[in-house]
Write a protein that holds these residues in place. Structure first.
Motif, mmCIF file in Angstrom:
data_model
loop_
_atom_site.group_PDB
_atom_site.id
_atom_site.type_symbol
_atom_site.label_atom_id
_atom_site.label_comp_id
_atom_site.label_asym_id
_atom_site.label_seq_id
_atom_site.Cartn_x
_atom_site.Cartn_y
_atom_site.Cartn_z
ATOM 1 N N LEU A 1 0.715 -1.116 -0.042
ATOM 2 C CA LEU A 1 -0.155 0.017 -0.088
ATOM 3 C C LEU A 1 0.757 1.271 0.128
ATOM 4 O O LEU A 1 0.685 2.133 -0.586
ATOM 5 C CB LEU A 1 -0.913 -0.102 1.395
ATOM 6 C CG LEU A 1 -1.674 1.101 1.200
ATOM 7 C CD1 LEU A 1 -2.572 1.495 0.171
ATOM 8 C CD2 LEU A 1 -2.799 1.188 2.529
ATOM 9 N N LYS A 2 1.993 1.205 0.780
ATOM 10 C CA LYS A 2 2.836 2.358 0.951
ATOM 11 C C LYS A 2 3.413 2.635 -0.592
ATOM 12 O O LYS A 2 3.383 3.733 -1.127
ATOM 13 C CB LYS A 2 3.893 2.233 1.833
ATOM 14 C CG LYS A 2 4.909 3.443 2.072
ATOM 15 C CD LYS A 2 5.922 3.209 3.039
ATOM 16 C CE LYS A 2 6.748 4.194 3.266
ATOM 17 N NZ LYS A 2 7.825 4.510 2.241
ATOM 18 N N ARG A 3 3.661 1.544 -1.355
ATOM 19 C CA ARG A 3 4.480 1.763 -2.686
ATOM 20 C C ARG A 3 3.235 2.105 -3.680
ATOM 21 O O ARG A 3 3.519 3.204 -4.263
ATOM 22 C CB ARG A 3 5.068 0.474 -3.053
ATOM 23 C CG ARG A 3 5.291 0.541 -4.475
ATOM 24 C CD ARG A 3 6.581 1.301 -4.782
ATOM 25 N NE ARG A 3 7.186 1.164 -6.246
ATOM 26 C CZ ARG A 3 6.564 1.957 -7.193
ATOM 27 N NH1 ARG A 3 5.519 3.075 -6.849
ATOM 28 N NH2 ARG A 3 7.086 2.002 -8.255
ATOM 29 N N LEU A 4 2.288 1.948 -3.402
ATOM 30 C CA LEU A 4 1.216 2.146 -4.357
ATOM 31 C C LEU A 4 0.826 3.606 -4.159
ATOM 32 O O LEU A 4 0.557 4.528 -4.839
ATOM 33 C CB LEU A 4 -0.089 1.373 -4.225
ATOM 34 C CG LEU A 4 -1.350 1.604 -5.079
ATOM 35 C CD1 LEU A 4 -1.050 1.772 -6.716
ATOM 36 C CD2 LEU A 4 -2.539 0.841 -4.861
ATOM 37 N N ASP A 5 0.748 4.155 -2.909
ATOM 38 C CA ASP A 5 0.245 5.709 -2.649
ATOM 39 C C ASP A 5 1.381 6.462 -3.035
ATOM 40 O O ASP A 5 1.202 7.642 -3.242
ATOM 41 C CB ASP A 5 -0.102 5.569 -1.008
ATOM 42 C CG ASP A 5 -1.282 5.128 -0.638
ATOM 43 O OD1 ASP A 5 -2.226 4.717 -1.624
ATOM 44 O OD2 ASP A 5 -1.573 4.970 0.559
ATOM 45 N N GLU A 6 2.717 5.930 -3.154
ATOM 46 C CA GLU A 6 3.568 6.989 -3.633
ATOM 47 C C GLU A 6 3.800 6.921 -5.035
ATOM 48 O O GLU A 6 4.599 7.759 -5.546
ATOM 49 C CB GLU A 6 4.881 6.232 -3.125
ATOM 50 C CG GLU A 6 5.178 6.221 -1.600
ATOM 51 C CD GLU A 6 6.449 5.468 -1.106
ATOM 52 O OE1 GLU A 6 6.779 5.756 0.210
ATOM 53 O OE2 GLU A 6 7.012 4.738 -1.929
#
Length: 309
Positions: free
Chosen positions: A260-265
């Motif tokens: 999720l962190k990677r997608l939001d970035e």
């Protein structure tokens, strides 16, 4: 944000798609999940007794909705899977997509759509990629924003490249087992996607220990984002036992947070999206769609249309 899960058949991409959608929903995020795999198992893994009605069964009405009063598209009969939006087209906001009447809702609030399986009339005469056309059309016409998520379980391996759907995502997670076959599919996908600016991150799966992680690092390099350890909880879920996200091992729960962190970035690139929508529509028009419809579909591209909010 739109995210695709791809990988070798049996790699666990359907399970990872479902777990990630559940992780999003557990955080209160609005989620639409789409089963675009030839093997329709996403509903089962999401805990549903039945899949939704196939999108393909409602393709004509989807086309009629999306064409709106675009003067370049006089009827649904001249819309194909790559037909791009233009001025007058009906654009979808995320709540519009989530409200699609033939989707179903899981107990965790995930809205699920499905392309549908092969039907008897398709056997021997149709390829599966005709089934994913509705998904490509919906994503072409979707104007989504931050904090809104579309999670698509794609067909296995490099078969995803048989249509332009692979370019319709902000990020693609490739699920790879720590095997030569698993990393072989990664290399093939990476090489095919390289010319299209596809953002790709690898998620190791069914990892049994440090040697498996080192194998993935050696063969995948910096594309390895995180990995899921072999999970007794996931195996029990796949065998039909009750499952909740809290049943996941701490390391696997952390891995979902990393995804999720990677997608939001990831930055959304509307300009690339528009260029590639036009590119694949031109390819399909000249390859088969002009002959199929009897009209010049290249005229459907509206040079004055701007993608994005």
């Amino acid at each position: 944000m739109r995210v695709a899960f791809v990988g070798k058949g049996g790699s666990g991409k359907t399970t990872l798609s479902a777990l990630f959608a559940r992780h999003l929903a557990s955080r209160g995020a609005p989620v639409v999940a789409v089963d675009a795999d030839i093997n329709q198992h996403l509903a089962l893994v999401l805990g549903l007794d039945r899949p939704p009605e196939p999108l393909g069964a409602h393709l004509a009405e989807i086309k009629d909705l999306l064409r709106g009063d675009n003067p370049r598209i006089p009827s649904a009969d001249v819309m194909v899977k790559t037909t791009p939006p233009g001025r007058g087209s009906r654009l979808l906001r995320f709540p519009d997509l989530a409200a699609y009447e033939h989707a179903v809702t899981t107990s965790e609030g995930i809205r699920l759509m499905a392309t549908g399986p092969f039907e008897e009339g398709d056997l021997g005469v149709a390829c599966y990629h005709s089934k994913v056309g509705a998904v490509e059309l919906l994503l072409n016409h979707l104007v989504d924003g931050p904090g809104e998520y579309v999670v698509v379980d794609m067909t296995a391996g490099s078969d995803s490249f048989a249509s332009g759907l692979f370019t319709r995502f902000d990020l693609t997670f490739l699920v790879a087992e720590p095997t030569r076959q698993g990393v072989g599919v990664y290399r093939q996908y990476r090489d095919h996607a390289a010319d299209y600016g596809v953002a790709l991150a690898v998620v190791g799966n069914k990892v049994h220990g440090p040697s498996d992680v080192e194998f993935l690092r050696a063969h995948v390099g910096p594309d390895l984002l995180t990995w899921m350890e072999h999970s007794a909880a996931v195996r029990a879920m796949e065998q039909g036992h009750r499952f909740a996200l809290d049943d996941l091992e701490p390391g696997n729960a952390d891995a979902l947070a990393v995804l999720l962190k990677r997608l939001d970035e990831q930055e959304k690139d509307w300009a690339r999206f528009g260029r590639q929508a036009a590119e694949f529509h031109l390819r399909n028009a000249r390859a088969w769609a002009n002959a199929r419809t009897g009209v010049d579909l290249t005229e459907q591209i509206d040079p004055g249309f701007v993608y994005g909010p």
